[in-house]
Scaffold this motif. Structure first.
Motif, mmCIF file in Angstrom:
data_model
loop_
_atom_site.group_PDB
_atom_site.id
_atom_site.type_symbol
_atom_site.label_atom_id
_atom_site.label_comp_id
_atom_site.label_asym_id
_atom_site.label_seq_id
_atom_site.Cartn_x
_atom_site.Cartn_y
_atom_site.Cartn_z
ATOM 1 N N ARG A 155 75.397 49.721 8.559
ATOM 2 C CA ARG A 155 75.790 51.052 9.032
ATOM 3 C C ARG A 155 76.021 52.043 7.895
ATOM 4 N N LEU A 156 76.627 51.613 6.812
ATOM 5 C CA LEU A 156 76.951 52.517 5.709
ATOM 6 C C LEU A 156 75.695 53.044 5.027
ATOM 7 N N VAL A 157 74.716 52.177 4.848
ATOM 8 C CA VAL A 157 73.456 52.594 4.232
ATOM 9 C C VAL A 157 72.728 53.577 5.147
ATOM 10 N N ILE A 158 72.709 53.280 6.449
ATOM 11 C CA ILE A 158 72.038 54.162 7.414
ATOM 12 C C ILE A 158 72.686 55.538 7.418
ATOM 13 N N GLU A 159 74.010 55.584 7.367
ATOM 14 C CA GLU A 159 74.707 56.868 7.353
ATOM 15 C C GLU A 159 74.324 57.697 6.130
ATOM 16 N N LYS A 160 74.204 57.056 4.983
ATOM 17 C CA LYS A 160 73.810 57.765 3.762
ATOM 18 C C LYS A 160 72.393 58.315 3.874
ATOM 19 N N LEU A 161 71.499 57.550 4.495
ATOM 20 C CA LEU A 161 70.123 58.020 4.682
ATOM 21 C C LEU A 161 70.084 59.221 5.623
ATOM 22 N N HIS A 162 70.902 59.184 6.675
ATOM 23 C CA HIS A 162 70.969 60.313 7.603
ATOM 24 C C HIS A 162 71.448 61.566 6.874
ATOM 25 N N GLU A 163 72.417 61.391 5.972
ATOM 26 C CA GLU A 163 72.941 62.521 5.196
ATOM 27 C C GLU A 163 71.859 63.135 4.315
ATOM 28 N N LYS A 164 70.881 62.323 3.943
ATOM 29 C CA LYS A 164 69.781 62.801 3.095
ATOM 30 C C LYS A 164 68.604 63.326 3.911
ATOM 31 N N GLY A 165 68.786 63.382 5.232
ATOM 32 C CA GLY A 165 67.752 63.949 6.081
ATOM 33 C C GLY A 165 66.730 62.976 6.618
ATOM 34 N N VAL A 166 66.981 61.690 6.453
ATOM 35 C CA VAL A 166 66.042 60.672 6.942
ATOM 36 C C VAL A 166 66.399 60.318 8.384
ATOM 37 N N GLY A 167 65.433 60.489 9.277
ATOM 38 C CA GLY A 167 65.651 60.151 10.678
ATOM 39 C C GLY A 167 65.129 58.758 10.981
ATOM 40 N N GLU A 168 65.302 58.321 12.200
ATOM 41 C CA GLU A 168 64.756 57.021 12.610
ATOM 42 C C GLU A 168 64.197 57.133 14.019
ATOM 43 N N ILE A 169 62.993 56.617 14.199
ATOM 44 C CA ILE A 169 62.328 56.633 15.500
ATOM 45 C C ILE A 169 61.640 55.297 15.719
ATOM 46 N N GLU A 170 61.409 54.970 16.979
ATOM 47 C CA GLU A 170 60.721 53.720 17.304
ATOM 48 C C GLU A 170 59.481 53.957 18.149
ATOM 49 N N ASP A 171 59.202 55.233 18.439
ATOM 50 C CA ASP A 171 58.032 55.571 19.239
ATOM 51 C C ASP A 171 57.460 56.901 18.734
ATOM 52 N N PRO A 172 56.127 57.026 18.651
ATOM 53 C CA PRO A 172 55.519 58.268 18.131
ATOM 54 C C PRO A 172 55.953 59.515 18.879
ATOM 55 N N GLY A 173 56.239 59.379 20.178
ATOM 56 C CA GLY A 173 56.614 60.536 20.975
ATOM 57 C C GLY A 173 58.004 61.067 20.697
ATOM 58 N N GLU A 174 58.791 60.364 19.883
ATOM 59 C CA GLU A 174 60.157 60.798 19.590
ATOM 60 C C GLU A 174 60.198 61.933 18.569
ATOM 61 N N ALA A 175 59.060 62.226 17.915
ATOM 62 C CA ALA A 175 59.003 63.298 16.921
ATOM 63 C C ALA A 175 57.594 63.892 16.939
ATOM 64 N N ASP A 176 57.394 64.912 16.103
ATOM 65 C CA ASP A 176 56.097 65.606 16.071
ATOM 66 C C ASP A 176 55.309 65.287 14.813
ATOM 67 N N GLY A 177 55.344 64.031 14.405
ATOM 68 C CA GLY A 177 54.597 63.642 13.217
ATOM 69 C C GLY A 177 55.444 63.668 11.957
ATOM 70 N N GLY A 178 54.855 63.227 10.864
ATOM 71 C CA GLY A 178 55.550 63.144 9.582
ATOM 72 C C GLY A 178 55.246 61.819 8.923
ATOM 73 N N ALA A 179 56.086 61.438 7.982
ATOM 74 C CA ALA A 179 55.941 60.151 7.302
ATOM 75 C C ALA A 179 56.924 59.164 7.921
ATOM 76 N N ILE A 180 56.483 57.925 8.127
ATOM 77 C CA ILE A 180 57.370 56.909 8.678
ATOM 78 C C ILE A 180 57.289 55.656 7.821
ATOM 79 N N VAL A 181 58.444 55.224 7.346
ATOM 80 C CA VAL A 181 58.512 54.026 6.503
ATOM 81 C C VAL A 181 58.719 52.815 7.406
ATOM 82 N N ILE A 182 57.825 51.841 7.266
ATOM 83 C CA ILE A 182 57.955 50.598 8.019
ATOM 84 C C ILE A 182 59.015 49.749 7.338
ATOM 85 N N ARG A 183 60.019 49.324 8.085
ATOM 86 C CA ARG A 183 61.129 48.568 7.497
ATOM 87 C C ARG A 183 60.682 47.164 7.068
ATOM 88 N N ALA A 184 61.557 46.485 6.347
ATOM 89 C CA ALA A 184 61.244 45.151 5.829
ATOM 90 C C ALA A 184 60.922 44.164 6.936
#
Length: 280
Positions: free
Chosen positions: A48-77
């Motif tokens: 949770r703490l790492v995720i919160e820091k990423l959110h503060e830096k503007g990094v979002g999280e999605i699990e389906d293409p329709g949740e956003a309008d494109g961009g870069a998506i990092v595939i997790r480990a």
């Protein structure tokens, strides 16, 4: 003057290879001069703490293409289901590979044997992202997690057995013995990350040297929970905490306290916990 409290760390703890790599990948993407939004495929890691820091830096999280309008998506480990990878590509996202090499290897192995018509048994948590990613590469598979399930699963003919990379090696060995007793011809893949076993062994070694143990890591982290259960089984006083504010006051009774941490726990969290325990 009271004796200073001693905090002893396990020899192996904290970020695993895949987690360390994908965190760096995201940091590099943040630092790039880009205009596209940045997302991770689901929560990047189970912390949770790492995720919160990423959110503060503007990094979002999605699990389906329709949740956003494109961009870069990092595939997790943990990886991604092949069909979901295809959907993101077709939707125009720029995919940044962050899958742990060991998970990629598991996916490739399952895909190869599935194409040959083999039955696949995946040993792991069916709700875990890595397991879902591996399942996506199999044509005919069953996912199990317990010895009871291994006694009833189909193992006739050509069967490949493969484990979630963060599974306890002891659990996997027990399940494999049952499967082998039912079909000696099954092929077993040694897919568990060595660091998983090393964390467990390092903790067992530490327990004999301390009065209590603190396991640091996300509450939704499977490998962290296994570390906690390993300590708990020995009868030693132990706690599973995510952050400093979860440390119990009763820790102050002990002079020698051990610390270990799961694969999704960054060094700065471990450092904060250690300092807080010393100051109790």
């Amino acid at each position: 003057m009271s004796k200073k409290r001693q905090v002893i760390r396990t020899k192996v703890m904290g970020f695993g290879m895949g987690v360390k790599s994908v965190i760096q990948i995201v940091e590099d993407e943040i630092d790039r001069d880009k205009k596209e939004p940045l997302y991770t495929y689901g929560p990047l890691i189970h912390n949770r703490l790492v995720i919160e820091k990423l959110h503060e830096k503007g990094v979002g999280e999605i699990e389906d293409p329709g949740e956003a309008d494109g961009g870069a998506i990092v595939i997790r480990a943990h990886g991604i289901h092949p069909q979901k990878r295809k959907e993101f590509k077709e939707a125009g996202y720029r995919l940044v590979e962050g899958t742990c090499p060991r998970v990629l290897k598991s996916q490739q192995t399952v895909s190869e044997y599935s194409k040959k018509g083999w039955n696949i048994i995946i040993v792991g948590d069916k709700n875990h992202g890595e397991v879902r990613a591996i399942e996506g590469c199999a044509e005919r598979f069953t996912t199990i997690l317990t010895e009871e399930e291994s006694a009833g699963v189909e193992v006739s003919g050509n069967t490949l057995v493969i484990a979630q990379t963060t599974l306890s090696e002891e659990e996997y060995e027990r399940i494999c013995r049952i499967l082998l007793s039912r079909n000696p011809g099954i092929e077993i893949v040694r897919s568990i990350c060595p660091a998983t076993k090393q964390r467990q062994s390092s903790l067992k070694e530490l327990i004999g040297k301390v009065q209590a143990v603190v396991v640091v890591g996300g509450k939704n982290s499977a490998n962290t929970r296994r570390l906690y259960l390993t300590a708990k089984k020995t009868g030693i006083p132990c706690w599973h905490v995510e952050d400093v504010d979860e440390l119990p006051d009763e820790l102050g009774r002990y002079e020698t306290i051990g610390i270990t941490a799961g694969a999704s726990t960054p060094d700065w969290v471990i450092d904060n916990i250690e300092r807080a325990i010393e100051e109790l």
